[in-house]
Design a protein around this motif. Structure first.
Motif, PDB file in Angstrom:
ATOM      1  N   LEU A 110      -2.945   1.279  -2.558  1.00 38.31           N
ATOM      2  CA  LEU A 110      -2.480   0.202  -3.010  1.00 38.31           C
ATOM      3  C   LEU A 110      -3.791  -0.858  -3.255  1.00 38.31           C
ATOM      4  N   THR A 111      -4.414  -0.899  -2.345  1.00 44.96           N
ATOM      5  CA  THR A 111      -5.325  -2.045  -2.564  1.00 44.96           C
ATOM      6  C   THR A 111      -7.009  -2.054  -3.397  1.00 44.96           C
ATOM      7  N   GLU A 128      -7.417  -4.343  -9.963  1.00 50.72           N
ATOM      8  CA  GLU A 128      -6.449  -5.007 -11.431  1.00 50.72           C
ATOM      9  C   GLU A 128      -6.638  -6.463 -12.025  1.00 50.72           C
ATOM     10  N   THR A 177       1.972   5.705  -2.651  1.00 54.14           N
ATOM     11  CA  THR A 177       1.300   5.032  -3.168  1.00 54.14           C
ATOM     12  C   THR A 177       1.852   5.079  -5.101  1.00 54.14           C
ATOM     13  N   MET A 199      -6.415  -0.581  -6.159  1.00 56.11           N
ATOM     14  CA  MET A 199      -5.600  -0.828  -7.010  1.00 56.11           C
ATOM     15  C   MET A 199      -5.420  -2.105  -7.713  1.00 56.11           C
ATOM     16  N   TYR A 200      -4.751  -3.080  -6.860  1.00 57.09           N
ATOM     17  CA  TYR A 200      -4.277  -4.337  -6.817  1.00 57.09           C
ATOM     18  C   TYR A 200      -5.700  -4.962  -6.766  1.00 57.09           C
ATOM     19  N   ARG A 231       1.490  -3.439  -7.425  1.00 59.15           N
ATOM     20  CA  ARG A 231       0.465  -3.541  -7.129  1.00 59.15           C
ATOM     21  C   ARG A 231       0.317  -4.411  -5.800  1.00 59.15           C
ATOM     22  N   LYS A 232       1.074  -6.010  -6.311  1.00 58.58           N
ATOM     23  CA  LYS A 232       1.211  -6.998  -4.704  1.00 58.58           C
ATOM     24  C   LYS A 232       2.478  -7.003  -4.445  1.00 58.58           C
ATOM     25  N   ALA A 289       4.053   1.468  -5.731  1.00 61.50           N
ATOM     26  CA  ALA A 289       2.766   0.597  -7.036  1.00 61.50           C
ATOM     27  C   ALA A 289       3.718   0.708  -8.100  1.00 61.50           C
TER      28      ALA A 289
END
Length: 181
Positions: free
Chosen positions: A150-151, A157, A94, A153-154, A103-104, A98
């Motif tokens: 990731l999700t 953000e 991850t 975090m995104y 992230r996206k 990232a």
């Protein structure tokens, strides 16, 4: 002229809060990541007997002999548990993903693992290969591990500061909710 002047720097505008765009991002991540994670955790239980029969038939077609029950159980256990191994690897990747892709971008790249897993599992029966089910479960595990990191975090953000905690936890709530449905 006395008290009419504006200060040189204007105060920052407060963040808007829960907008339609944020709601869409949360819904898309819930369906696209968390729902898939919860689904793939539990989906393998219902067709257990069918997959065990497939394993036995595949072995019979290859060797001319039925597989022993203990061997079928070991292969079935591997097919189920390899998801967790993939998840651990995805979770460990991850930070690297990232930082390298954002992230996206990492979430978009994660779709490659989903597609590979889907192709492997879809063509396992026509190919008469239970090994493809195992490999597919491994790749979907990597995808789930990446998405689990990731999700949130995104979502954190893209969220306003006062909503970051709430939006960051929606992934876990949807994942747990789907795993129990």
């Amino acid at each position: 002229m006395g008290g009419d002047h504006q200060p040189a720097t204007a105060a920052p505008k407060p963040s808007k809060g829960f907008t339609g765009h944020l709601a869409f991002a949360i819904a898309a991540s819930a369906v696209g990541s968390a729902f898939q994670h919860g689904y793939n955790t539990g989906v393998v239980n219902a067709p257990q007997t069918v997959i065990e029969q497939f394993i036995n038939q595949t072995h019979y077609d290859r060797t001319g002999e039925p597989m022993e029950d203990g061997s079928i159980t070991i292969i079935w256990s591997l097919a189920v548990s390899i998801f967790c191994v993939g998840g651990m690897i995805g979770g460990l990747l991850t930070a690297v993903i990232a930082n390298k892709f954002g992230r996206k971008g990492g979430l978009l790249l994660n779709n490659v693992f989903v597609i590979v897993a889907a192709v492997l599992m879809t063509f396992s029966k026509p190919s008469k290969s239970y090994e493809m089910i195992i490999a597919g479960r491994f790749f979907i595990g990597i995808s789930s591990g990446l998405a689990a990191g990731l999700t949130p975090m995104y979502l954190s953000e893209i969220s306003p500061a006062h909503l970051r905690g709430a939006t960051g936890t929606t992934y876990q709530l949807v994942e747990i909710g789907r795993a129990h449905v």
